[in-house]
Design a protein around this motif. Sequence first.
Motif, PDB file in Angstrom:
ATOM      1  N   ALA A   1       0.869  -1.176   0.000  1.00 20.45           N
ATOM      2  CA  ALA A   1       0.000   0.000   0.000  1.00 20.45           C
ATOM      3  C   ALA A   1       0.902   1.221   0.000  1.00 20.45           C
ATOM      4  O   ALA A   1       1.935   1.235   0.673  1.00 20.45           O
ATOM      5  CB  ALA A   1      -0.903  -0.007   1.218  1.00 20.45           C
ATOM      6  N   ASN A   2       0.527   2.204  -0.774  1.00 21.70           N
ATOM      7  CA  ASN A   2       1.328   3.423  -0.820  1.00 21.70           C
ATOM      8  C   ASN A   2       0.437   4.628  -1.081  1.00 21.70           C
ATOM      9  O   ASN A   2      -0.781   4.497  -1.197  1.00 21.70           O
ATOM     10  CB  ASN A   2       2.448   3.297  -1.861  1.00 21.70           C
ATOM     11  CG  ASN A   2       1.913   3.034  -3.248  1.00 21.70           C
ATOM     12  OD1 ASN A   2       1.061   3.782  -3.737  1.00 21.70           O
ATOM     13  ND2 ASN A   2       2.379   1.969  -3.887  1.00 21.70           N
ATOM     14  N   GLU A   3       1.064   5.782  -1.206  1.00 22.23           N
ATOM     15  CA  GLU A   3       0.306   7.021  -1.355  1.00 22.23           C
ATOM     16  C   GLU A   3      -0.508   7.081  -2.658  1.00 22.23           C
ATOM     17  O   GLU A   3      -1.440   7.873  -2.773  1.00 22.23           O
ATOM     18  CB  GLU A   3       1.237   8.238  -1.251  1.00 22.23           C
ATOM     19  CG  GLU A   3       2.217   8.398  -2.392  1.00 22.23           C
ATOM     20  CD  GLU A   3       3.476   7.538  -2.281  1.00 22.23           C
ATOM     21  OE1 GLU A   3       4.236   7.506  -3.243  1.00 22.23           O
ATOM     22  OE2 GLU A   3       3.691   6.886  -1.241  1.00 22.23           O
ATOM     23  N   ALA A   4      -0.199   6.243  -3.621  1.00 20.77           N
ATOM     24  CA  ALA A   4      -0.952   6.231  -4.877  1.00 20.77           C
ATOM     25  C   ALA A   4      -2.255   5.439  -4.755  1.00 20.77           C
ATOM     26  O   ALA A   4      -3.124   5.532  -5.624  1.00 20.77           O
ATOM     27  CB  ALA A   4      -0.097   5.654  -5.998  1.00 20.77           C
ATOM     28  N   ASP A   5      -2.398   4.657  -3.702  1.00 15.34           N
ATOM     29  CA  ASP A   5      -3.607   3.852  -3.503  1.00 15.34           C
ATOM     30  C   ASP A   5      -4.724   4.730  -2.932  1.00 15.34           C
ATOM     31  O   ASP A   5      -4.550   5.357  -1.894  1.00 15.34           O
ATOM     32  CB  ASP A   5      -3.348   2.705  -2.524  1.00 15.34           C
ATOM     33  CG  ASP A   5      -2.386   1.668  -3.057  1.00 15.34           C
ATOM     34  OD1 ASP A   5      -1.993   1.764  -4.232  1.00 15.34           O
ATOM     35  OD2 ASP A   5      -2.021   0.764  -2.286  1.00 15.34           O
TER      36      ASP A   5
ATOM     37  N   GLN B   1     -10.729   3.033  -2.684  1.00 16.62           N
ATOM     38  CA  GLN B   1     -11.308   1.919  -3.455  1.00 16.62           C
ATOM     39  C   GLN B   1     -10.266   0.857  -3.784  1.00 16.62           C
ATOM     40  O   GLN B   1     -10.537  -0.335  -3.690  1.00 16.62           O
ATOM     41  CB  GLN B   1     -11.960   2.447  -4.745  1.00 16.62           C
ATOM     42  CG  GLN B   1     -12.706   1.371  -5.517  1.00 16.62           C
ATOM     43  CD  GLN B   1     -13.834   0.721  -4.717  1.00 16.62           C
ATOM     44  OE1 GLN B   1     -14.526   1.375  -3.942  1.00 16.62           O
ATOM     45  NE2 GLN B   1     -14.010  -0.576  -4.872  1.00 16.62           N
ATOM     46  N   LEU B   2      -9.067   1.274  -4.156  1.00 14.14           N
ATOM     47  CA  LEU B   2      -8.014   0.302  -4.459  1.00 14.14           C
ATOM     48  C   LEU B   2      -7.638  -0.498  -3.214  1.00 14.14           C
ATOM     49  O   LEU B   2      -7.439  -1.713  -3.282  1.00 14.14           O
ATOM     50  CB  LEU B   2      -6.782   0.993  -5.046  1.00 14.14           C
ATOM     51  CG  LEU B   2      -5.628   0.062  -5.455  1.00 14.14           C
ATOM     52  CD1 LEU B   2      -6.082  -1.031  -6.414  1.00 14.14           C
ATOM     53  CD2 LEU B   2      -4.491   0.869  -6.063  1.00 14.14           C
ATOM     54  N   LEU B   3      -7.551   0.147  -2.069  1.00 14.47           N
ATOM     55  CA  LEU B   3      -7.251  -0.574  -0.827  1.00 14.47           C
ATOM     56  C   LEU B   3      -8.345  -1.596  -0.512  1.00 14.47           C
ATOM     57  O   LEU B   3      -8.053  -2.714  -0.096  1.00 14.47           O
ATOM     58  CB  LEU B   3      -7.083   0.402   0.331  1.00 14.47           C
ATOM     59  CG  LEU B   3      -5.793   1.206   0.314  1.00 14.47           C
ATOM     60  CD1 LEU B   3      -5.820   2.277   1.399  1.00 14.47           C
ATOM     61  CD2 LEU B   3      -4.588   0.302   0.488  1.00 14.47           C
ATOM     62  N   ILE B   4      -9.587  -1.216  -0.729  1.00 12.83           N
ATOM     63  CA  ILE B   4     -10.697  -2.156  -0.497  1.00 12.83           C
ATOM     64  C   ILE B   4     -10.582  -3.342  -1.451  1.00 12.83           C
ATOM     65  O   ILE B   4     -10.721  -4.495  -1.036  1.00 12.83           O
ATOM     66  CB  ILE B   4     -12.056  -1.441  -0.661  1.00 12.83           C
ATOM     67  CG1 ILE B   4     -12.265  -0.471   0.508  1.00 12.83           C
ATOM     68  CG2 ILE B   4     -13.203  -2.445  -0.754  1.00 12.83           C
ATOM     69  CD1 ILE B   4     -13.437   0.480   0.330  1.00 12.83           C
TER      70      ILE B   4
ATOM     71  N   GLN C   1     -10.024  -7.318  -0.611  1.00 14.48           N
ATOM     72  CA  GLN C   1     -11.017  -8.301  -1.044  1.00 14.48           C
ATOM     73  C   GLN C   1     -10.431  -9.387  -1.944  1.00 14.48           C
ATOM     74  O   GLN C   1     -11.115 -10.323  -2.310  1.00 14.48           O
ATOM     75  CB  GLN C   1     -12.163  -7.594  -1.769  1.00 14.48           C
ATOM     76  CG  GLN C   1     -13.008  -6.761  -0.840  1.00 14.48           C
ATOM     77  CD  GLN C   1     -14.071  -5.968  -1.589  1.00 14.48           C
ATOM     78  OE1 GLN C   1     -13.975  -5.718  -2.789  1.00 14.48           O
ATOM     79  NE2 GLN C   1     -15.095  -5.545  -0.851  1.00 14.48           N
ATOM     80  N   GLY C   2      -9.150  -9.259  -2.322  1.00 13.81           N
ATOM     81  CA  GLY C   2      -8.506 -10.317  -3.079  1.00 13.81           C
ATOM     82  C   GLY C   2      -8.237 -10.015  -4.538  1.00 13.81           C
ATOM     83  O   GLY C   2      -7.695 -10.857  -5.245  1.00 13.81           O
ATOM     84  N   TYR C   3      -8.583  -8.836  -4.988  1.00  8.41           N
ATOM     85  CA  TYR C   3      -8.385  -8.505  -6.400  1.00  8.41           C
ATOM     86  C   TYR C   3      -6.919  -8.273  -6.770  1.00  8.41           C
ATOM     87  O   TYR C   3      -6.606  -8.051  -7.929  1.00  8.41           O
ATOM     88  CB  TYR C   3      -9.222  -7.273  -6.780  1.00  8.41           C
ATOM     89  CG  TYR C   3     -10.691  -7.583  -6.799  1.00  8.41           C
ATOM     90  CD1 TYR C   3     -11.279  -8.156  -7.916  1.00  8.41           C
ATOM     91  CD2 TYR C   3     -11.482  -7.340  -5.685  1.00  8.41           C
ATOM     92  CE1 TYR C   3     -12.627  -8.471  -7.933  1.00  8.41           C
ATOM     93  CE2 TYR C   3     -12.826  -7.650  -5.689  1.00  8.41           C
ATOM     94  CZ  TYR C   3     -13.402  -8.212  -6.813  1.00  8.41           C
ATOM     95  OH  TYR C   3     -14.724  -8.534  -6.816  1.00  8.41           O
ATOM     96  N   TYR C   4      -6.042  -8.364  -5.802  1.00 11.85           N
ATOM     97  CA  TYR C   4      -4.608  -8.180  -6.046  1.00 11.85           C
ATOM     98  C   TYR C   4      -3.867  -9.509  -5.891  1.00 11.85           C
ATOM     99  O   TYR C   4      -2.672  -9.588  -6.103  1.00 11.85           O
ATOM    100  CB  TYR C   4      -4.075  -7.144  -5.046  1.00 11.85           C
ATOM    101  CG  TYR C   4      -2.795  -6.464  -5.442  1.00 11.85           C
ATOM    102  CD1 TYR C   4      -2.776  -5.466  -6.398  1.00 11.85           C
ATOM    103  CD2 TYR C   4      -1.596  -6.809  -4.830  1.00 11.85           C
ATOM    104  CE1 TYR C   4      -1.598  -4.822  -6.747  1.00 11.85           C
ATOM    105  CE2 TYR C   4      -0.412  -6.177  -5.172  1.00 11.85           C
ATOM    106  CZ  TYR C   4      -0.427  -5.178  -6.119  1.00 11.85           C
ATOM    107  OH  TYR C   4       0.740  -4.550  -6.462  1.00 11.85           O
ATOM    108  N   ASP C   5      -4.566 -10.560  -5.522  1.00 18.69           N
ATOM    109  CA  ASP C   5      -3.938 -11.853  -5.230  1.00 18.69           C
ATOM    110  C   ASP C   5      -3.162 -12.431  -6.411  1.00 18.69           C
ATOM    111  O   ASP C   5      -2.179 -13.139  -6.215  1.00 18.69           O
ATOM    112  CB  ASP C   5      -4.977 -12.871  -4.763  1.00 18.69           C
ATOM    113  CG  ASP C   5      -5.509 -12.566  -3.371  1.00 18.69           C
ATOM    114  OD1 ASP C   5      -5.049 -11.587  -2.746  1.00 18.69           O
ATOM    115  OD2 ASP C   5      -6.398 -13.304  -2.911  1.00 18.69           O
ATOM    116  N   TRP C   6      -3.584 -12.155  -7.624  1.00 22.59           N
ATOM    117  CA  TRP C   6      -2.895 -12.687  -8.796  1.00 22.59           C
ATOM    118  C   TRP C   6      -1.450 -12.212  -8.862  1.00 22.59           C
ATOM    119  O   TRP C   6      -0.604 -12.881  -9.436  1.00 22.59           O
ATOM    120  CB  TRP C   6      -3.646 -12.315 -10.074  1.00 22.59           C
ATOM    121  CG  TRP C   6      -3.754 -10.834 -10.293  1.00 22.59           C
ATOM    122  CD1 TRP C   6      -4.720 -10.000  -9.813  1.00 22.59           C
ATOM    123  CD2 TRP C   6      -2.845 -10.014 -11.019  1.00 22.59           C
ATOM    124  NE1 TRP C   6      -4.468  -8.706 -10.191  1.00 22.59           N
ATOM    125  CE2 TRP C   6      -3.325  -8.685 -10.941  1.00 22.59           C
ATOM    126  CE3 TRP C   6      -1.678 -10.268 -11.731  1.00 22.59           C
ATOM    127  CZ2 TRP C   6      -2.671  -7.620 -11.552  1.00 22.59           C
ATOM    128  CZ3 TRP C   6      -1.026  -9.189 -12.328  1.00 22.59           C
ATOM    129  CH2 TRP C   6      -1.535  -7.889 -12.243  1.00 22.59           C
TER     130      TRP C   6
END
Length: 124
Positions: free
Chosen positions: A87-91, A94-97, A101-106
């Motif tokens: 997680a960074n300042e660009a997030d 909505q992106l953190l959520i 929720q798993g949309y970054y797992d790939w």
Amino acid sequence: VSHPLLITLDWKSIREELRESRREIEDRIQRGVDLFAHPYAFPQADAAYTERFCDLLRECGYASNATTILGRAWNETDGLRLPRLPANEADDRQLLILKAQGYYDWMAVLQSAAKHLRRKVQTS
């Protein structure tokens, strides 16, 4: 204490880093600390190091350890080998959520493949 690249240290120095950093944080915040975050890349490919390191964490009283392994923790995840999500300042919110929720797992699959390929190239 000094945020070193732990894997380059001898075990006595690693133990000292674990104990002293915990003591210093507890002194500053006036609370007990049982969480650790492995500085720099967590060497999950080095089974001997990670086993001994996790044993040392337990010995020093830590209950969990955040690694640099990309992903989310599940009920069966070893508390001393917790993955994380960047997680960074660009997030934005909505992106953190979405990450939670798993949309970054790939990305964990890509990270694992890249590390495996890098090790193969280095040993060739």
